[in-house]
Scaffold this motif. Structure first.
Motif, PDB file in Angstrom:
ATOM      1  N   ASP A 248      24.869   8.787  61.112  1.00  0.00           N
ATOM      2  CA  ASP A 248      23.658   9.605  61.088  1.00  0.00           C
ATOM      3  C   ASP A 248      23.415  10.300  62.417  1.00  0.00           C
ATOM      4  OD1 ASP A 248      23.063   8.865  58.463  1.00  0.00           O
ATOM      5  OD2 ASP A 248      21.999   7.070  59.112  1.00  0.00           O
ATOM      6  N   SER A 249      23.907   9.699  63.509  1.00  0.00           N
ATOM      7  CA  SER A 249      23.683  10.244  64.846  1.00  0.00           C
ATOM      8  C   SER A 249      24.916   9.971  65.702  1.00  0.00           C
ATOM      9  CB  SER A 249      22.440   9.601  65.480  1.00  0.00           C
ATOM     10  OG  SER A 249      22.596   8.187  65.538  1.00  0.00           O
ATOM     11  N   PRO A 250      25.071  10.685  66.813  1.00  0.00           N
ATOM     12  CA  PRO A 250      26.242  10.463  67.677  1.00  0.00           C
ATOM     13  C   PRO A 250      26.314   9.023  68.169  1.00  0.00           C
ATOM     14  CG  PRO A 250      25.102  12.488  68.284  1.00  0.00           C
ATOM     15  CD  PRO A 250      24.213  11.764  67.313  1.00  0.00           C
ATOM     16  N   GLY A 251      27.530   8.556  68.408  1.00  0.00           N
ATOM     17  CA  GLY A 251      27.723   7.188  68.884  1.00  0.00           C
ATOM     18  C   GLY A 251      28.842   7.118  69.904  1.00  0.00           C
ATOM     19  N   GLY A 252      29.326   5.924  70.150  1.00  0.00           N
ATOM     20  CA  GLY A 252      30.387   5.727  71.125  1.00  0.00           C
ATOM     21  C   GLY A 252      31.764   5.919  70.525  1.00  0.00           C
ATOM     22  N   GLN A 253      32.741   5.265  71.117  1.00  0.00           N
ATOM     23  CA  GLN A 253      34.127   5.407  70.644  1.00  0.00           C
ATOM     24  C   GLN A 253      34.284   4.779  69.263  1.00  0.00           C
ATOM     25  OE1 GLN A 253      37.598   2.861  71.840  1.00  0.00           O
ATOM     26  NE2 GLN A 253      38.171   4.688  73.011  1.00  0.00           N
ATOM     27  N   TYR A 254      35.066   5.443  68.415  1.00  0.00           N
ATOM     28  CA  TYR A 254      35.354   4.911  67.086  1.00  0.00           C
ATOM     29  C   TYR A 254      36.854   4.978  66.841  1.00  0.00           C
ATOM     30  CZ  TYR A 254      35.714   4.460  62.022  1.00  0.00           C
ATOM     31  OH  TYR A 254      36.066   4.042  60.759  1.00  0.00           O
ATOM     32  N   ALA A 255      37.412   3.875  66.376  1.00  0.00           N
ATOM     33  CA  ALA A 255      38.830   3.817  66.031  1.00  0.00           C
ATOM     34  C   ALA A 255      38.973   3.254  64.627  1.00  0.00           C
ATOM     35  CB  ALA A 255      39.594   2.939  67.022  1.00  0.00           C
ATOM     36  N   LEU A 256      39.808   3.888  63.839  1.00  0.00           N
ATOM     37  CA  LEU A 256      40.071   3.447  62.467  1.00  0.00           C
ATOM     38  C   LEU A 256      41.572   3.264  62.294  1.00  0.00           C
ATOM     39  CD1 LEU A 256      39.448   2.965  59.443  1.00  0.00           C
ATOM     40  CD2 LEU A 256      39.499   5.461  59.141  1.00  0.00           C
ATOM     41  N   GLN A 257      41.963   2.099  61.838  1.00  0.00           N
ATOM     42  CA  GLN A 257      43.365   1.802  61.536  1.00  0.00           C
ATOM     43  C   GLN A 257      43.455   1.421  60.061  1.00  0.00           C
ATOM     44  OE1 GLN A 257      44.987  -1.662  63.472  1.00  0.00           O
ATOM     45  NE2 GLN A 257      47.095  -0.993  63.180  1.00  0.00           N
ATOM     46  N   PRO A 301      36.890   9.607  70.681  1.00  0.00           N
ATOM     47  CA  PRO A 301      36.313   9.128  71.947  1.00  0.00           C
ATOM     48  C   PRO A 301      34.790   9.020  71.893  1.00  0.00           C
ATOM     49  CG  PRO A 301      37.981  10.800  72.348  1.00  0.00           C
ATOM     50  CD  PRO A 301      37.744  10.786  70.877  1.00  0.00           C
ATOM     51  N   ARG A 302      34.158   9.943  71.153  1.00  0.00           N
ATOM     52  CA  ARG A 302      32.712   9.882  70.959  1.00  0.00           C
ATOM     53  C   ARG A 302      32.415  10.326  69.534  1.00  0.00           C
ATOM     54  NH1 ARG A 302      27.916   9.264  73.211  1.00  0.00           N
ATOM     55  NH2 ARG A 302      26.177  10.627  72.659  1.00  0.00           N
ATOM     56  N   LEU A 303      31.906   9.410  68.735  1.00  0.00           N
ATOM     57  CA  LEU A 303      31.658   9.695  67.329  1.00  0.00           C
ATOM     58  C   LEU A 303      30.504  10.678  67.183  1.00  0.00           C
ATOM     59  CD1 LEU A 303      32.634   8.815  64.500  1.00  0.00           C
ATOM     60  CD2 LEU A 303      30.795   7.133  64.493  1.00  0.00           C
ATOM     61  N   ARG A 304      30.711  11.716  66.392  1.00  0.00           N
ATOM     62  CA  ARG A 304      29.672  12.705  66.133  1.00  0.00           C
ATOM     63  C   ARG A 304      28.995  12.424  64.788  1.00  0.00           C
ATOM     64  NH1 ARG A 304      33.292  17.994  66.962  1.00  0.00           N
ATOM     65  NH2 ARG A 304      34.728  16.618  65.841  1.00  0.00           N
ATOM     66  N   ALA A 305      27.804  12.988  64.609  1.00  0.00           N
ATOM     67  CA  ALA A 305      27.118  12.836  63.337  1.00  0.00           C
ATOM     68  C   ALA A 305      27.939  13.514  62.240  1.00  0.00           C
ATOM     69  CB  ALA A 305      25.723  13.455  63.414  1.00  0.00           C
ATOM     70  N   GLY A 306      28.020  12.897  61.092  1.00  0.00           N
ATOM     71  CA  GLY A 306      28.837  13.419  59.998  1.00  0.00           C
ATOM     72  C   GLY A 306      29.833  12.378  59.537  1.00  0.00           C
ATOM     73  N   TYR A 307      31.016  12.830  59.125  1.00  0.00           N
ATOM     74  CA  TYR A 307      32.022  11.926  58.587  1.00  0.00           C
ATOM     75  C   TYR A 307      33.368  12.156  59.250  1.00  0.00           C
ATOM     76  CZ  TYR A 307      28.596  11.504  54.807  1.00  0.00           C
ATOM     77  OH  TYR A 307      27.449  11.305  54.091  1.00  0.00           O
ATOM     78  N   VAL A 308      34.125  11.080  59.419  1.00  0.00           N
ATOM     79  CA  VAL A 308      35.510  11.149  59.860  1.00  0.00           C
ATOM     80  C   VAL A 308      36.291  10.119  59.057  1.00  0.00           C
ATOM     81  CG1 VAL A 308      35.124   9.498  61.747  1.00  0.00           C
ATOM     82  CG2 VAL A 308      37.056  11.077  61.869  1.00  0.00           C
ATOM     83  N   GLY A 309      37.532  10.429  58.705  1.00  0.00           N
ATOM     84  CA  GLY A 309      38.271   9.479  57.891  1.00  0.00           C
ATOM     85  C   GLY A 309      39.744   9.770  57.804  1.00  0.00           C
ATOM     86  N   ILE A 310      40.417   8.922  57.069  1.00  0.00           N
ATOM     87  CA  ILE A 310      41.853   9.051  56.802  1.00  0.00           C
ATOM     88  C   ILE A 310      42.048   9.047  55.295  1.00  0.00           C
ATOM     89  CG2 ILE A 310      44.103   7.924  57.010  1.00  0.00           C
ATOM     90  CD1 ILE A 310      43.215   6.802  59.694  1.00  0.00           C
ATOM     91  N   ALA A 311      42.837   9.992  54.805  1.00  0.00           N
ATOM     92  CA  ALA A 311      43.179  10.075  53.387  1.00  0.00           C
ATOM     93  C   ALA A 311      44.683  10.003  53.240  1.00  0.00           C
ATOM     94  CB  ALA A 311      42.647  11.371  52.774  1.00  0.00           C
ATOM     95  N   TRP A 312      45.152   9.593  52.057  1.00  0.00           N
ATOM     96  CA  TRP A 312      46.587   9.476  51.837  1.00  0.00           C
ATOM     97  C   TRP A 312      46.933   9.794  50.388  1.00  0.00           C
ATOM     98  CZ3 TRP A 312      43.261   5.697  53.495  1.00  0.00           C
ATOM     99  CH2 TRP A 312      42.894   4.701  52.562  1.00  0.00           C
ATOM    100  N   ASP A 313      48.189  10.156  50.176  1.00  0.00           N
ATOM    101  CA  ASP A 313      48.706  10.457  48.843  1.00  0.00           C
ATOM    102  C   ASP A 313      49.686   9.367  48.433  1.00  0.00           C
ATOM    103  OD1 ASP A 313      47.366  12.919  48.587  1.00  0.00           O
ATOM    104  OD2 ASP A 313      48.914  13.912  49.797  1.00  0.00           O
ATOM    105  N   TRP A 314      49.564   8.922  47.185  1.00  0.00           N
ATOM    106  CA  TRP A 314      50.467   7.911  46.669  1.00  0.00           C
ATOM    107  C   TRP A 314      51.720   8.518  46.041  1.00  0.00           C
ATOM    108  CZ3 TRP A 314      49.812   3.455  48.659  1.00  0.00           C
ATOM    109  CH2 TRP A 314      48.541   2.953  48.933  1.00  0.00           C
ATOM    110  N   GLY A 315      51.743   9.814  45.852  1.00  0.00           N
ATOM    111  CA  GLY A 315      52.932  10.466  45.279  1.00  0.00           C
ATOM    112  C   GLY A 315      52.900  10.481  43.768  1.00  0.00           C
TER     113      GLY A 315
END
Length: 315
Positions: A248-257, A301-315
């Motif tokens: 909803d609002s800016p935040g700190g570092q975000y990492a997604l594995q 490095p600094r999460l912004r308001a909105g969405y960030v993600g990873i998508a993939w294709d199964w083929g």
């Protein structure tokens, strides 16, 4: 009189069928017809719920010419379920399924989660805990590790938080997990891994949302930092094609594995960003899958308001 009864039976049957199979605009049109409400009356009822929607928009929605997308429009859909005496989340679900049928299968999970957020389910769950959205904490760092199982399902999510209190007396955090469409929160399990313990847990079956209270062993003062770790065991839904984090609002570092089972590897992966649930996706970048660890990741490095993600294709 028999003719009127037969007509009512037909209308009810059409509504039941539309709610089961959709699409959204057909179900909305059938529900309005079943209640015998002109669009002006529907608009009036919406205004009494604090939602402003024009008669023209309502007409477009039930014709399928336009779809509700803006936050105000999505709140209107939630209110329509009550006004038209429909099962909770029935129209919200059909909206997500309409996205799926439109061909953007990879975004169906995200579309559903964003609709759930707009429907007010999260606000209701947080209200039960007596907790505001931010919980009195500012995120300095957040690392998520998502495990995808051999059935292509979201099997588990582990979160490691580093937070700073911005007021005195903070001693808990409410973790929220969005299951993919079809998820069963009753079968999910939350485990505290470090510096916290499980308190109250709330589940919303219709939307696959689980909220769990994580209790700290100390009360934080304003300015204090704290770190804690927990995991949610899921594995209750079908095929997963992406994982998205919203803010909803800016935040700190975000990492997604995202880690994949060795017997079920995707053919390609990419990261993306999105300013809002209704906005187009951007920031696309292909990600190379590690052959040894079978994982991909992103770092903000600094999460912004909105969405960030990873998508993939199964083929």
């Amino acid at each position: 009189m028999p003719h009127a009864t037969q007509h009512a039976d037909v209308v009810t049957a059409e509504l039941d069928s539309a709610l089961r199979g959709g699409p959204f605009h057909v179900a909305l049109r059938a529900a309005i017809a079943a209640r015998g409400l002109p669009l002006q009356r529907v608009q009036h009822h919406l205004s009494r719920h604090g939602v402003k929607v024009g008669v023209t928009s309502l007409s477009y929605w039930q014709q399928g010419a336009r779809r509700p997308q803006r936050p105000e429009s999505l709140r209107a859909v939630r209110a329509l379920e009550e006004i038209l005496q429909l099962p909770e989340e029935s129209l919200i679900r059909l909206l997500a399924e309409t996205d799926d049928r439109a061909g953007d299968r990879r975004s169906a999970g995200r579309a559903y989660r964003s609709l759930v957020e707009a429907s007010g389910v999260l606000d209701k769950l947080l209200a039960e805990f007596g907790t505001p959205r931010d919980g009195g904490l500012h995120t300095l760092g957040h690392h998520e590790r998502v495990r995808i199982g051999n059935r292509h399902e979201l099997a588990e999510r582990e979160s490691h938080h580093i937070v700073r209190a911005h007021r005195d007396g903070i001693d808990r955090y409410v973790a929220v997990h969005h299951g993919d469409p079809g998820a069963d929160p009753e079968r999910m399990r939350v485990r505290a891994l470090e510096n916290c313990r499980i308190g109250r847990v709330r589940r919303h079956h219709d939307t696959g949302v689980l909220a769990a209270e994580l209790l700290f062993d100390i009360r934080l003062r304003a300015g204090d930092t704290f770190l804690f770790r927990y995991t949610v065991e899921d594995g209750t839904a079908g095929v997963c094609r992406e994982y998205v984090r919203g803010a909803d609002s800016p935040g700190g570092q975000y990492a997604l594995q995202v880690c994949f089972d060795s017997s079920a590897l995707p053919v390609r992966c990419h990261r993306f960003t999105q300013h809002s649930a209704a906005a187009p996706r951007g920031g696309r970048q292909e990600l190379r899958l590690s052959a040894l660890h079978r994982s991909v990741h992103l770092v903000e490095p600094r999460l912004r308001a909105g969405y960030v993600g990873i998508a993939w294709d199964w083929g």
